[in-house]
Enzyme design. Structure first.
Site, PDB file in Angstrom:
ATOM      1  N   GLY A  83       0.814  -1.136  -0.034  1.00  0.00           N
ATOM      2  CA  GLY A  83      -0.132   0.069  -0.041  1.00  0.00           C
ATOM      3  C   GLY A  83       0.862   1.277  -0.072  1.00  0.00           C
ATOM      4  O   GLY A  83       0.529   2.330  -0.612  1.00  0.00           O
ATOM      5  N   ASP A  84       2.032   1.238   0.723  1.00  0.00           N
ATOM      6  CA  ASP A  84       3.020   2.293   0.633  1.00  0.00           C
ATOM      7  C   ASP A  84       3.384   2.512  -0.802  1.00  0.00           C
ATOM      8  O   ASP A  84       3.298   3.684  -1.341  1.00  0.00           O
ATOM      9  CB  ASP A  84       3.923   2.129   1.796  1.00  0.00           C
ATOM     10  CG  ASP A  84       5.066   3.035   1.666  1.00  0.00           C
ATOM     11  OD1 ASP A  84       4.724   4.515   2.003  1.00  0.00           O
ATOM     12  OD2 ASP A  84       6.197   2.961   1.498  1.00  0.00           O
ATOM     13  N   ALA A  85       3.682   1.608  -1.421  1.00  0.00           N
ATOM     14  CA  ALA A  85       4.234   1.738  -2.602  1.00  0.00           C
ATOM     15  C   ALA A  85       3.160   2.377  -3.622  1.00  0.00           C
ATOM     16  O   ALA A  85       3.497   2.926  -4.379  1.00  0.00           O
ATOM     17  CB  ALA A  85       4.877   0.594  -3.328  1.00  0.00           C
TER      18      ALA A  85
END
Length: 159
Positions: free
Chosen positions: A38-40
């Site tokens: 999700g961060d990426a």
């Protein structure tokens, strides 16, 4: 949105790309994996958004994206999306937010960091499930929360 480009590139038809094993229950996916993905995904979406102004110098684009992906901005996004989350998404958010943190967040309030982790986990889950319309809705709501902050309607912790 971001997912439309992914579909146009045809990546959803490549076996094993952007997918979790068929029939995998959300609870079986470690929250660390969901938040990592999700961060990426959110960082790429933020970069795509700021790159839309093609006249902006690269340094300014970078700073614009960083403002959106910092823990305090993602915590704001988490608050903004709460009312729109399904039960399943809320469960993923809570599981990630409440997950034991093994390292201390750098330049972030621990509560905001946990909220950001919950937000990232929801984004990662939707991405891995190929729920692209829903992912775009969540990302657009997050951007709206970030832009509200940029307009100066709430405070932010600056590192």
């Amino acid at each position: 949105g971001l997912c439309d480009r992914r579909h146009a590139a045809g990546t959803e038809s490549v076996p094993g790309v952007n997918r979790i094993p068929e029939g995998t229950a959300p609870r079986e996916i470690p929250v660390g994996v969901l938040a990592y993905i999700g961060d990426a995904v959110f960082e790429l979406a933020a970069r795509m958004r700021v790159a839309g102004d093609m006249k902006m110098p690269s340094g300014a684009m970078h700073q614009g994206a960083v403002k959106m992906v910092r823990a305090c901005a993602q915590a704001r996004a988490a608050r903004a999306i709460q009312p729109m989350l399904t039960e399943e998404e809320q469960a993923i958010y809570r599981r990630a937010r409440n997950h034991a943190v093994t390292s201390s967040p750098r330049n972030a309030d621990p509560v905001e960091y946990r909220m950001a982790t919950g937000f990232e986990a929801v984004v990662g889950f939707l991405y891995l499930q190929n729920r692209d319309r829903r992912l775009d809705e969540i990302i657009q709501a997050a951007f709206a929360a970030c832009e509200t902050e940029a307009a100066g309607t709430s405070g932010e912790n600056n590192p």
